[in-house]
Design a protein around this motif. Structure first.
Motif, mmCIF file in Angstrom:
data_model
loop_
_atom_site.group_PDB
_atom_site.id
_atom_site.type_symbol
_atom_site.label_atom_id
_atom_site.label_comp_id
_atom_site.label_asym_id
_atom_site.label_seq_id
_atom_site.Cartn_x
_atom_site.Cartn_y
_atom_site.Cartn_z
ATOM 1 N N MET A 45 79.470 60.712 60.358
ATOM 2 C CA MET A 45 79.227 60.192 61.506
ATOM 3 C C MET A 45 79.691 61.326 62.559
ATOM 4 N N GLN A 46 80.285 62.378 62.154
ATOM 5 C CA GLN A 46 80.811 63.500 62.880
ATOM 6 C C GLN A 46 79.700 64.056 63.900
ATOM 7 N N ASN A 47 78.620 64.368 63.178
ATOM 8 C CA ASN A 47 77.481 65.069 63.862
ATOM 9 C C ASN A 47 76.962 64.040 65.011
ATOM 10 N N GLU A 48 76.925 62.860 64.712
ATOM 11 C CA GLU A 48 76.384 61.970 65.566
ATOM 12 C C GLU A 48 77.065 61.808 66.955
ATOM 13 N N ILE A 49 78.622 61.672 66.708
ATOM 14 C CA ILE A 49 79.724 61.527 67.800
ATOM 15 C C ILE A 49 79.502 62.940 68.507
ATOM 16 N N ALA A 50 79.300 64.086 67.923
ATOM 17 C CA ALA A 50 79.124 65.422 68.799
ATOM 18 C C ALA A 50 78.217 65.324 69.715
ATOM 19 N N ILE B 193 92.857 64.600 76.761
ATOM 20 C CA ILE B 193 92.687 63.835 75.429
ATOM 21 C C ILE B 193 93.176 64.864 74.147
ATOM 22 N N SER B 194 92.546 65.965 74.263
ATOM 23 C CA SER B 194 92.799 67.086 73.080
ATOM 24 C C SER B 194 92.624 68.319 73.562
ATOM 25 N N SER B 195 93.122 69.271 72.525
ATOM 26 C CA SER B 195 93.105 70.550 73.209
ATOM 27 C C SER B 195 91.710 71.003 73.235
ATOM 28 N N ARG C 118 85.576 71.813 68.577
ATOM 29 C CA ARG C 118 85.184 71.582 66.985
ATOM 30 C C ARG C 118 84.599 70.002 66.886
ATOM 31 N N LEU C 119 84.998 69.337 67.738
ATOM 32 C CA LEU C 119 84.388 67.841 67.752
ATOM 33 C C LEU C 119 83.034 67.894 68.101
ATOM 34 N N GLN D 257 86.413 65.370 62.335
ATOM 35 C CA GLN D 257 86.481 63.788 62.694
ATOM 36 C C GLN D 257 87.419 63.546 63.732
ATOM 37 N N VAL D 258 86.988 62.629 64.175
ATOM 38 C CA VAL D 258 87.759 61.764 65.388
ATOM 39 C C VAL D 258 88.096 60.494 65.276
ATOM 40 N N SER D 259 89.295 60.049 65.564
ATOM 41 C CA SER D 259 89.735 58.578 65.225
ATOM 42 C C SER D 259 89.147 57.761 66.440
#
Length: 158
Positions: free
Chosen positions: A1-6, A26-28, A34-35, A41-43
């Motif tokens: 689901m990484q690509n969908e989230i991206a 939230i993040s660097s 990368r996200l 992956q993202v939590s």
């Protein structure tokens, strides 16, 4: 689901006219990049923070992800989710949830390991009474020896 989230995070940022820098808390920058490339992956916690920062409902964001993954409509995904919730409630899920969640304290602690089974305890104790060793009982019942040792000293359940 990484690509969908991206794809969805990029689309939301486009809609909002937001730059990656707005998600910096939230993040660097490197992690966000990368996200958005689908390379990490993202939590759920981080996804929730992203949704909040982009002023978008987390459930709707997840529904969009699921729709992209399934090739379906986000409305259909939400309808299915609504049906699942109704079924969960009808089956007493909310009452069951209270067993695991205390409104004032959060997650209820549970004991370590699997809950003891009165039937298994009885079987172990009956074989013990017949003169079998712990190893023999373990093999006969297909239970780990550690479980047999734990049940070995218990009283016969009523």
């Amino acid at each position: 689901m990484q690509n969908e989230i991206a794809a969805i995070v990029r689309a939301l940022r486009d809609l909002r006219g937001s730059a990656q820098e707005e998600l910096a808390e939230i993040s660097s920058q490197a992690n966000l990049s990368r996200l958005e490339q689908g390379k990490t992956q993202v939590s759920l916690v981080k996804l929730s923070k992203i949704a909040l920062t982009l002023d978008f409902d987390l459930v709707a964001l997840v529904a969009l992800c699921q729709a992209l993954q399934d090739g379906s409509s986000p409305i259909d995904v939400m309808a299915k989710a609504s049906q699942d919730l109704e079924s969960f409630i009808a089956l007493g899920g909310l009452q069951g949830l209270k067993k695991h969640w205390d409104a004032g304290a959060g997650l209820v602690k549970r004991t370590r390991g699997k809950p003891s089974s009165p039937d298994r305890i009885r079987a172990v104790l009956e074989l013990k009474a017949s003169g079998m060793s712990k190893a023999e009982v373990s093999r006969a019942l297909g239970l780990p020896e550690a479980t047999v040792r734990r049940y070995w000293l218990k009283d016969l359940p009523g």
